[in-house]
Design a protein around this motif. Structure first.
Motif, PDB file in Angstrom:
ATOM      1  N   THR A 174       0.827  -1.206   0.000  1.00 42.46           N
ATOM      2  CA  THR A 174       0.000   0.000   0.000  1.00 42.46           C
ATOM      3  C   THR A 174       0.857   1.251   0.000  1.00 42.46           C
ATOM      4  O   THR A 174       0.597   2.207  -0.742  1.00 42.46           O
ATOM      5  CB  THR A 174      -0.931  -0.003   1.225  1.00 42.46           C
ATOM      6  OG1 THR A 174      -1.749  -1.178   1.192  1.00 42.46           O
ATOM      7  CG2 THR A 174      -1.815   1.229   1.238  1.00 42.46           C
ATOM      8  N   ALA A 175       1.907   1.251   0.814  1.00 45.26           N
ATOM      9  CA  ALA A 175       2.790   2.423   0.898  1.00 45.26           C
ATOM     10  C   ALA A 175       3.551   2.627  -0.408  1.00 45.26           C
ATOM     11  O   ALA A 175       3.720   3.758  -0.871  1.00 45.26           O
ATOM     12  CB  ALA A 175       3.748   2.269   2.064  1.00 45.26           C
ATOM     13  N   ARG A 176       4.031   1.538  -0.997  1.00 51.20           N
ATOM     14  CA  ARG A 176       4.757   1.641  -2.272  1.00 51.20           C
ATOM     15  C   ARG A 176       3.843   2.188  -3.361  1.00 51.20           C
ATOM     16  O   ARG A 176       4.242   3.032  -4.171  1.00 51.20           O
ATOM     17  CB  ARG A 176       5.306   0.262  -2.643  1.00 51.20           C
ATOM     18  CG  ARG A 176       6.033   0.193  -3.992  1.00 51.20           C
ATOM     19  CD  ARG A 176       7.441   0.718  -3.896  1.00 51.20           C
ATOM     20  NE  ARG A 176       8.112   0.654  -5.193  1.00 51.20           N
ATOM     21  CZ  ARG A 176       9.101  -0.171  -5.490  1.00 51.20           C
ATOM     22  NH1 ARG A 176       9.549  -1.023  -4.571  1.00 51.20           N
ATOM     23  NH2 ARG A 176       9.664  -0.147  -6.678  1.00 51.20           N
ATOM     24  N   ALA A 177       2.584   1.723  -3.383  1.00 57.74           N
ATOM     25  CA  ALA A 177       1.639   2.206  -4.383  1.00 57.74           C
ATOM     26  C   ALA A 177       1.342   3.688  -4.216  1.00 57.74           C
ATOM     27  O   ALA A 177       1.019   4.380  -5.194  1.00 57.74           O
ATOM     28  CB  ALA A 177       0.340   1.401  -4.303  1.00 57.74           C
ATOM     29  N   ALA A 178       1.467   4.179  -2.976  1.00 54.21           N
ATOM     30  CA  ALA A 178       1.248   5.598  -2.693  1.00 54.21           C
ATOM     31  C   ALA A 178       2.478   6.445  -2.985  1.00 54.21           C
ATOM     32  O   ALA A 178       2.455   7.659  -2.754  1.00 54.21           O
ATOM     33  CB  ALA A 178       0.816   5.771  -1.239  1.00 54.21           C
ATOM     34  N   GLY A 179       3.552   5.821  -3.458  1.00 50.21           N
ATOM     35  CA  GLY A 179       4.751   6.556  -3.822  1.00 50.21           C
ATOM     36  C   GLY A 179       5.700   6.840  -2.676  1.00 50.21           C
ATOM     37  O   GLY A 179       6.610   7.666  -2.817  1.00 50.21           O
ATOM     38  N   HIS A 227       8.774   6.175   0.047  1.00 49.82           N
ATOM     39  CA  HIS A 227      10.025   5.453   0.238  1.00 49.82           C
ATOM     40  C   HIS A 227       9.891   4.650   1.527  1.00 49.82           C
ATOM     41  O   HIS A 227       9.323   5.128   2.510  1.00 49.82           O
ATOM     42  CB  HIS A 227      11.196   6.420   0.308  1.00 49.82           C
ATOM     43  CG  HIS A 227      11.294   7.299  -0.897  1.00 49.82           C
ATOM     44  ND1 HIS A 227      11.650   6.823  -2.140  1.00 49.82           N
ATOM     45  CD2 HIS A 227      11.059   8.632  -1.052  1.00 49.82           C
ATOM     46  CE1 HIS A 227      11.641   7.815  -3.009  1.00 49.82           C
ATOM     47  NE2 HIS A 227      11.284   8.922  -2.385  1.00 49.82           N
ATOM     48  N   LEU A 228      10.442   3.436   1.545  1.00 53.28           N
ATOM     49  CA  LEU A 228      10.122   2.472   2.591  1.00 53.28           C
ATOM     50  C   LEU A 228      11.280   2.242   3.551  1.00 53.28           C
ATOM     51  O   LEU A 228      12.439   2.127   3.143  1.00 53.28           O
ATOM     52  CB  LEU A 228       9.715   1.136   1.963  1.00 53.28           C
ATOM     53  CG  LEU A 228       8.581   1.198   0.928  1.00 53.28           C
ATOM     54  CD1 LEU A 228       8.296  -0.192   0.383  1.00 53.28           C
ATOM     55  CD2 LEU A 228       7.327   1.818   1.525  1.00 53.28           C
ATOM     56  N   ALA A 229      10.935   2.142   4.840  1.00 54.86           N
ATOM     57  CA  ALA A 229      11.891   1.796   5.896  1.00 54.86           C
ATOM     58  C   ALA A 229      11.206   0.844   6.864  1.00 54.86           C
ATOM     59  O   ALA A 229       9.991   0.923   7.070  1.00 54.86           O
ATOM     60  CB  ALA A 229      12.365   3.047   6.624  1.00 54.86           C
ATOM     61  N   VAL A 230      11.977  -0.062   7.451  1.00 57.55           N
ATOM     62  CA  VAL A 230      11.444  -1.033   8.405  1.00 57.55           C
ATOM     63  C   VAL A 230      12.307  -1.022   9.656  1.00 57.55           C
ATOM     64  O   VAL A 230      13.545  -0.996   9.569  1.00 57.55           O
ATOM     65  CB  VAL A 230      11.381  -2.454   7.805  1.00 57.55           C
ATOM     66  CG1 VAL A 230      10.872  -3.448   8.840  1.00 57.55           C
ATOM     67  CG2 VAL A 230      10.475  -2.476   6.570  1.00 57.55           C
ATOM     68  N   ARG A 263      14.351   0.674   1.401  1.00 55.11           N
ATOM     69  CA  ARG A 263      15.645   1.352   1.259  1.00 55.11           C
ATOM     70  C   ARG A 263      16.452   1.371   2.542  1.00 55.11           C
ATOM     71  O   ARG A 263      17.680   1.526   2.515  1.00 55.11           O
ATOM     72  CB  ARG A 263      15.428   2.803   0.793  1.00 55.11           C
ATOM     73  CG  ARG A 263      15.066   2.895  -0.670  1.00 55.11           C
ATOM     74  CD  ARG A 263      14.934   4.328  -1.156  1.00 55.11           C
ATOM     75  NE  ARG A 263      16.139   5.112  -1.078  1.00 55.11           N
ATOM     76  CZ  ARG A 263      17.180   5.007  -1.909  1.00 55.11           C
ATOM     77  NH1 ARG A 263      17.175   4.092  -2.867  1.00 55.11           N
ATOM     78  NH2 ARG A 263      18.229   5.798  -1.795  1.00 55.11           N
ATOM     79  N   LEU A 264      15.780   1.229   3.681  1.00 60.34           N
ATOM     80  CA  LEU A 264      16.437   1.475   4.960  1.00 60.34           C
ATOM     81  C   LEU A 264      15.850   0.565   6.019  1.00 60.34           C
ATOM     82  O   LEU A 264      14.625   0.426   6.116  1.00 60.34           O
ATOM     83  CB  LEU A 264      16.217   2.948   5.345  1.00 60.34           C
ATOM     84  CG  LEU A 264      16.587   3.413   6.744  1.00 60.34           C
ATOM     85  CD1 LEU A 264      18.082   3.346   6.965  1.00 60.34           C
ATOM     86  CD2 LEU A 264      16.079   4.842   6.968  1.00 60.34           C
TER      87      LEU A 264
END
Length: 332
Positions: A199-204, A206-209, A242-243
């Motif tokens: 969902t977050a990727r589709a919203a554009g 950048h991803l971190a966990v 990415r992080l």
């Protein structure tokens, strides 16, 4: 407010776990939209560290005390937008009175900007789960202040995953202790993670966990890599996280941008392991090829500046010792 009686606390914990199972099992649903809580600027400034305070320690000149004072100043001066607590807040198996008597006098000044990872080892031990969640929600006698994420979202259970947007970055907080104490729940949360990142990727975004026990790490005499986390790592790679940020090892490490096969690749995850909050440091006993920088002789914390285009700067700030690390990862 007095904490709930043990029977009701247990029921509350079971209800929270059941809810997480239902969310994870709902393969066709999307992650609920984030509530409209605090807004963040385009460039977000973050501090992060884990493994913070030793047994019965409240010495302001200890490594823990120095770290806490430095981060508290950043909070008070509005020099950071968020402080990410990477778990193992208080050693060794803490109760409410330990958080109130030892952690709060040193680290309590970070609460207005604290986003805490749930399900860390020492704050989790079976039967102890409710103490950390009660403290972060201001329900331990003696401290009524709530962590920033609790102020925004309300009660968060220890072991409950959640996600939070910081500017154009989407952070997912995962309870890694499930893999140790309830592996079935850890596996089921893989489905929740997949939907959250999709969902977050589709919203554009950048991803971190963020999670406590690291996967990309050197061994120490106490711990190796959390190999059971591989299903989560596969999902992170699927959506090109990415992080990542984790703790547990009692030292500092940074990886190359790495994929789920331990290869350095341009679109991999930069994995930071920052467990230098104040607990005694451990030497390394292995040398994985994906680790680009590491040291085990300095306490301190990591500062990050996350930009809207996906680029970020990092700087390890030493508070007891002299080793450091800094750099920039460009936009994808």
């Amino acid at each position: 407010m007095q904490p709930a009686p043990p029977r009701f606390r247990f029921l509350r914990q079971m209800a929270m776990a059941a809810a997480a199972l239902l969310v994870a099992a709902a393969a066709g649903c999307t992650t609920p939209p984030e509530p409209p809580d605090q807004q963040f600027p385009a460039s977000v400034r973050i501090a992060a560290v884990g493994d913070m305070n030793g047994v019965k320690n409240r010495d302001p000149d200890s490594p823990s005390g120095r770290n806490a004072a430095a981060i508290t100043r950043l909070v008070q001066d509005n020099d950071i937008d968020a402080f990410l607590g990477l778990g193992d807040f208080q050693y060794s198996v803490p109760h409410c009175e330990d958080y109130v008597k030892y952690w709060a006098p040193l680290w309590g000044g970070t609460m207005p900007k604290l986003y805490w990872v749930t399900g860390p080892n020492h704050d989790w031990q079976p039967g102890r789960n409710e103490d950390l969640e009660d403290f972060m929600n201001g329900q331990c006698p003696g401290v009524s202040e709530k962590a920033a994420i609790n102020q925004q979202r309300g009660f968060i259970g220890n072991g409950q995953p959640y996600s939070k947007d910081f500017g154009n970055w989407h952070f997912t907080f995962l309870p890694s202790a499930y893999w140790r104490y309830n592996p079935r729940q850890g596996q089921l949360l893989t489905t929740w993670l997949d939907k959250d990142l999709e969902t977050a990727r589709a919203a554009g975004k950048h991803l971190a966990v963020v999670y406590h026990e690291p996967y990309f790490t050197s061994n120490t005499a106490e711990h190796g890599r959390a190999v059971e986390h591989k299903p989560w790592i596969d999902v992170m790679w699927k959506y090109r996280v990415r992080l990542t940020l984790s703790g547990s090892q009692h030292n500092y490490e940074r990886s190359c941008p790495v994929n789920n096969a331990d290869q350095c690749v341009s679109d991999g995850m930069t994995a930071f392991q920052v467990s230098t909050g104040g607990i005694g440091l451990r030497p390394f006993t292995s040398s994985p090829p994906y680790i680009e920088k590491r040291f085990s002789d300095t306490h301190g914390f990591l500062r990050l500046t996350l930009r809207e285009d996906g680029s970020f700067d990092w700087n390890f700030v030493p508070t007891s010792g002299s080793s450091t690390d800094s750099g920039t990862r460009p936009a994808p």
